[in-house]
Design an enzyme around this catalytic site. Sequence first.
Site, PDB file in Angstrom:
ATOM      1  CG  ASP A 274      -1.891   0.837   1.293  1.00  0.00           C
ATOM      2  OD1 ASP A 274      -3.016   0.916   0.614  1.00  0.00           O
ATOM      3  OD2 ASP A 274      -1.602   2.497   1.348  1.00  0.00           O
ATOM      4  CG  ASN A 282      -5.099  10.868  -4.197  1.00  0.00           C
ATOM      5  OD1 ASN A 282      -5.163  11.520  -5.577  1.00  0.00           O
ATOM      6  ND2 ASN A 282      -5.964  10.185  -3.928  1.00  0.00           N
ATOM      7  CG  HIS A 287      -8.418  13.319  -6.931  1.00  0.00           C
ATOM      8  ND1 HIS A 287      -7.848  12.449  -6.367  1.00  0.00           N
ATOM      9  CD2 HIS A 287      -9.046  14.472  -6.998  1.00  0.00           C
ATOM     10  CE1 HIS A 287      -8.948  12.691  -5.368  1.00  0.00           C
ATOM     11  NE2 HIS A 287      -9.372  13.722  -5.310  1.00  0.00           N
ATOM     12  CG  ASP A 291      -5.260   9.204 -11.775  1.00  0.00           C
ATOM     13  OD1 ASP A 291      -5.870   8.423 -10.433  1.00  0.00           O
ATOM     14  OD2 ASP A 291      -6.200   9.859 -11.966  1.00  0.00           O
ATOM     15  CD  GLU A 317      -4.660   4.270  -0.881  1.00  0.00           C
ATOM     16  OE1 GLU A 317      -4.665   3.789   0.036  1.00  0.00           O
ATOM     17  OE2 GLU A 317      -5.342   3.761  -1.844  1.00  0.00           O
TER      18      GLU A 317
END
Length: 399
Positions: A274, A282, A287, A291, A317
Amino acid sequence: MSNLHSYYLLLLFFFSTNIEASQQEPSESKLLTQQQTLPVDDRIIDLVEKVRKKEGDITTIFQRLQSQESTFNIAEKYLMLMISAYIHKQEGALALSVTELTQALSFEERMDTAQLNTENFSHIHLLLAEIYQIQGQYKLAYDEKKHYLEKRKKNRSVLQKIRLASLNEKYATDLKIKENELLENEQKLKSLQLAEATKRRESQQRNLAILMVTALIILVLLIRQLKIRATLKYLAKTDSLTGLYNRRVLFTQGVLLLQEHQQRQIPLSVMMLDIDHFKYINDTYGHDVGDKVIIAVANLGKETLRAKDIFSRIGGEEYAIILPHTELKEAKAIAERLREKVQQHVFELEDKTTENFNVTISIGVATLSSENTDFDQLLHAADEAMYRAKTSGRNQVCQ
């Protein structure tokens, strides 16, 4: 012994019946005489015919021919010896007849086989058979008549070929006329066919053009359909953002690999990882940057992992990795290399006013054991290990 003599006498009677029937075919003999390799004086041929048919007194004519014997070829000498043996047989000098016939047979090695198979020459065996029969030597008589029939059979085969050639020659002219008529008709037919073919060709060209356009349209649609199908198949297996396997493939492959490794009793490990503080990334950078971080971690994982490993994004994630044929120690080493690689990677932003940054990941590792008997349990064990890495300060590998 008397039974054996009776057997040969019976065979000699059977052969004599066949021989008499064959001697009623003079036309065949004449045809074959025309095919002789060596020429034979017609007077000798006439004498042989009389010998075969046992007609008249031939001694006077034979004696006149004997005076010219020095001019005879080997075939004529052969027949002269046979005629002389016939005369001596009539006089009762059987032994002298056998001697002359044996001398004639010795010439056969230097003569043409086809000529020897003709009736005039093969009659020598019948004459010998008659003499042996008179002497009571039935086995020898049987053998000589057998030789005669063998030569007669070969002679008939040659005769058939001659007759066939004669028929071919007879009908060759008629065949040629019919062939010419056929050629004329074929020319007329070809002219009609040519006119019809021209019309058909024009029609076919139009139809072909229509067919090609139709086929091209169908081909374009088919290629498009195959591309769509391939894309859908790819999307059904992969995560659209990273190109990694999706959750569905992970579980399908995981169940199969776990069963295989359990049956073969070989190690299987799983990693859960993770991205640390992803919500902060974010919220701080947006965002779009989030990404890019997800994609970058996926690419770094591809560079680090082996070809046989199954790398998937299972949501947000979070990532999961199946490590076939891998024990816990080796799995932790792979996880540590991946963690270090991500930590060392610098994320550069397009906005030059904002400083570049680094991210870290937390990884949990679990290995197939008696406690983790199915894939869900194994994945859950790796998830719990990842949670411990998170609660222990992040940016580390736990088992």
